[in-house]
Design a protein around this motif. Structure first.
Motif, PDB file in Angstrom:
ATOM      1  N   ALA A  66      -7.707  -8.896  33.611  1.00  0.00           N
ATOM      2  CA  ALA A  66      -7.990 -10.268  34.495  1.00  0.00           C
ATOM      3  C   ALA A  66      -6.407 -10.678  35.052  1.00  0.00           C
ATOM      4  CB  ALA A  66      -8.316 -11.313  33.710  1.00  0.00           C
ATOM      5  N   MET A  67      -5.509 -10.331  34.338  1.00  0.00           N
ATOM      6  CA  MET A  67      -4.224 -10.558  35.201  1.00  0.00           C
ATOM      7  C   MET A  67      -3.495  -9.884  35.954  1.00  0.00           C
ATOM      8  SD  MET A  67      -0.505 -11.869  33.187  1.00  0.00           S
ATOM      9  CE  MET A  67      -1.386 -13.185  32.662  1.00  0.00           C
ATOM     10  N   LYS A  74     -17.524  -4.468  26.755  1.00  0.00           N
ATOM     11  CA  LYS A  74     -18.739  -4.160  26.986  1.00  0.00           C
ATOM     12  C   LYS A  74     -19.812  -5.036  25.985  1.00  0.00           C
ATOM     13  CE  LYS A  74     -22.682  -0.890  27.907  1.00  0.00           C
ATOM     14  NZ  LYS A  74     -22.917   0.529  27.804  1.00  0.00           N
ATOM     15  N   GLU A  75     -20.593  -5.833  26.525  1.00  0.00           N
ATOM     16  CA  GLU A  75     -21.354  -6.796  25.490  1.00  0.00           C
ATOM     17  C   GLU A  75     -22.872  -6.636  25.984  1.00  0.00           C
ATOM     18  OE1 GLU A  75     -19.742 -10.696  26.272  1.00  0.00           O
ATOM     19  OE2 GLU A  75     -18.145 -10.196  24.912  1.00  0.00           O
ATOM     20  N   LYS A 111     -17.184  -7.390  30.799  1.00  0.00           N
ATOM     21  CA  LYS A 111     -16.133  -8.399  31.022  1.00  0.00           C
ATOM     22  C   LYS A 111     -14.727  -7.950  31.110  1.00  0.00           C
ATOM     23  CE  LYS A 111     -18.980 -12.014  28.458  1.00  0.00           C
ATOM     24  NZ  LYS A 111     -19.278 -12.978  29.882  1.00  0.00           N
ATOM     25  N   LEU A 112     -13.824  -8.479  31.858  1.00  0.00           N
ATOM     26  CA  LEU A 112     -12.389  -8.236  32.034  1.00  0.00           C
ATOM     27  C   LEU A 112     -11.819  -8.457  30.578  1.00  0.00           C
ATOM     28  CD1 LEU A 112     -11.692  -9.750  35.471  1.00  0.00           C
ATOM     29  CD2 LEU A 112     -12.182  -7.338  34.997  1.00  0.00           C
ATOM     30  N   THR A 113     -10.836  -7.554  30.177  1.00  0.00           N
ATOM     31  CA  THR A 113      -9.653  -7.814  29.005  1.00  0.00           C
ATOM     32  C   THR A 113      -8.907  -8.793  29.798  1.00  0.00           C
ATOM     33  OG1 THR A 113      -8.201  -6.166  29.621  1.00  0.00           O
ATOM     34  CG2 THR A 113     -10.194  -5.458  28.234  1.00  0.00           C
ATOM     35  N   ALA A 161     -15.148  -7.971  41.223  1.00  0.00           N
ATOM     36  CA  ALA A 161     -16.749  -8.056  40.971  1.00  0.00           C
ATOM     37  C   ALA A 161     -16.947  -8.823  39.697  1.00  0.00           C
ATOM     38  CB  ALA A 161     -17.600  -7.058  41.258  1.00  0.00           C
ATOM     39  N   ILE A 162     -16.438  -8.088  38.689  1.00  0.00           N
ATOM     40  CA  ILE A 162     -16.634  -8.581  37.141  1.00  0.00           C
ATOM     41  C   ILE A 162     -16.074  -9.917  37.007  1.00  0.00           C
ATOM     42  CG2 ILE A 162     -16.196  -7.940  34.678  1.00  0.00           C
ATOM     43  CD1 ILE A 162     -16.313  -5.164  35.609  1.00  0.00           C
ATOM     44  N   GLY A 163     -14.695 -10.245  37.571  1.00  0.00           N
ATOM     45  CA  GLY A 163     -14.081 -11.458  37.449  1.00  0.00           C
ATOM     46  C   GLY A 163     -14.692 -12.533  37.995  1.00  0.00           C
ATOM     47  N   SER A 164     -15.666 -12.231  39.099  1.00  0.00           N
ATOM     48  CA  SER A 164     -16.398 -13.338  39.573  1.00  0.00           C
ATOM     49  C   SER A 164     -17.604 -13.615  38.933  1.00  0.00           C
ATOM     50  CB  SER A 164     -16.469 -12.953  40.978  1.00  0.00           C
ATOM     51  OG  SER A 164     -17.479 -11.929  41.412  1.00  0.00           O
ATOM     52  N   GLY A 165     -18.155 -13.021  38.012  1.00  0.00           N
ATOM     53  CA  GLY A 165     -19.248 -13.109  37.153  1.00  0.00           C
ATOM     54  C   GLY A 165     -20.508 -12.052  37.384  1.00  0.00           C
ATOM     55  N   VAL A 166     -20.129 -11.271  38.334  1.00  0.00           N
ATOM     56  CA  VAL A 166     -21.185 -10.079  38.340  1.00  0.00           C
ATOM     57  C   VAL A 166     -20.958  -9.080  37.218  1.00  0.00           C
ATOM     58  CG1 VAL A 166     -22.170  -8.273  39.785  1.00  0.00           C
ATOM     59  CG2 VAL A 166     -21.201 -10.354  40.995  1.00  0.00           C
TER      60      VAL A 166
END
Length: 338
Positions: free
Chosen positions: A86-87, A74-75, A80-82, A37-42
């Motif tokens: 992500a990998m 966290k921003e 966001k993914l580290t 979900a986070i990787g897709s932009g959510v």
């Protein structure tokens, strides 16, 4: 000197006894597909909760914890993914390892640590006489399915390192083949390689499925049964021995290695892929710590040093062994020559 002069603190103890919370958090994140979900932009807790079908409060607390643990960043706009997450934690990635929790966190493994003090007292697993080495134990089918994604990269690296890309005929014996990826990688690199995989029949069904998916099923053959009992045949050019010897004591390993020696052609090689600690047995930490897993889950297994592997292979008749590092992996490769 720095460690000796610092003020004593209970921080290490507290972080260790609470480490189960890190395990639970990463397991929950994988089960809820948070990283996808986070990787897709959510990225905000509210939208993540909707996407993953959780409460907003629960998602916020989980993601904050994952940021504390180093899995997320966290921003102001959310999470966001580290690069590592992500990998390795997004299922669409070729390097995805999240599926390994199906094995690593299965009751067959985690329950073995419930009575670790007993295992320490008696020098081997407290689960049963054989631990996870019980013939056709169902955990190994789970292992084959869950660990395959994590072993794809090492399998390819080993095939490349061995330089098997040629038109030369190659007879390959893959012992404790499991998911089959080590033998499959050899077959992918050499169109004339014939792979003979040894494992329990239910496990080999997983390997055969992977061989079909990789387009090498016509050159992928199976030998069902115990590696200590089945007939390997003769004149093997290469024997693959991934993640197997650590389950047994040295004397038992040597029995297997003598059997392998007899199956090898002159000049043949054995490739052992294992966690191999340094002589101090506490470095590197990932490899050295694997001994505890063997104490908890097997009667007499261990993480052996290279010197111990040299001795075992030498006692079995092998000419010499070499230790090789693979990049970015906690395991190492031992190549032994007949």
């Amino acid at each position: 000197m720095e460690n000796q002069s610092r003020t004593p603190s209970p921080a290490l103890f507290l972080s260790t006894v609470n480490a189960y919370q890190r395990t639970a958090a990463i397991k929950a994140a994988i089960e809820l597909d948070v990283f996808t979900a986070i990787g897709s932009g959510v990225e905000e807790a509210t939208s993540l909760a909707q996407k993953c079908q959780t409460s907003e409060r629960g998602m916020r607390i989980l993601c904050d914890y994952l940021a504390i643990a180093g899995f997320l960043i966290k921003e102001a706009g959310g999470y966001k993914l580290t690069p590592d997450s992500a990998m390795f934690l997004v299922p669409s990635s070729k390097a995805y390892v999240g599926s390994t929790i199906e094995f690593i966190l299965s009751p067959s493994i985690t329950n073995a640590f419930d009575n670790l003090s007993t295992a320490v007292r008696q020098g081997g697993t407290a689960m049963s006489a054989t631990g996870t080495l019980e013939p056709e134990h169902p955990v190994w089918v789970k292992f084959a399915k869950a660990m395959a994604p994590a072993m794809a990269m090492p399998a390819q690296l080993i095939a490349q390192f061995l330089k098997v890309d040629s038109l030369k005929r190659l007879k390959v014996l893959d012992i404790s083949a499991s998911h089959g990826l080590f033998g499959i990688a050899i077959a992918q690199h050499n169109p004339h390689a014939e792979i003979f995989a040894v494992d329990w029949a239910p496990v080999l069904a997983v390997a055969e499925e992977n061989a079909r998916a990789c387009g090498v099923s016509e050159r992928y053959h199976t030998i069902a049964g115990s590696a200590f009992e089945v007939d390997y045949g003769k004149d093997c050019d290469l024997v693959l021995l991934p993640n197997f010897l650590h389950h047994f004591d040295p004397a038992t390993c040597e029995i297997l290695l003598k059997k392998i020696y007899d199956a090898l052609a002159d000049g043949g090689r054995v490739v052992t892929f294992e966690f191999i600690p340094n002589e101090d047995r506490i470095t590197p930490p990932e490899a050295a710590a694997f001994s505890l897993t063997m104490l908890a889950t097997t009667p007499s297994g261990d993480a052996y040093t290279f010197a111990e592997y040299e001795q075992m292979f030498g006692n079995a008749g092998f000419n010499h062994s070499e230790l090789h590092l693979l990049p970015n992996l906690p395991q190492q490769v031992v190549i032994s020559y007949k």
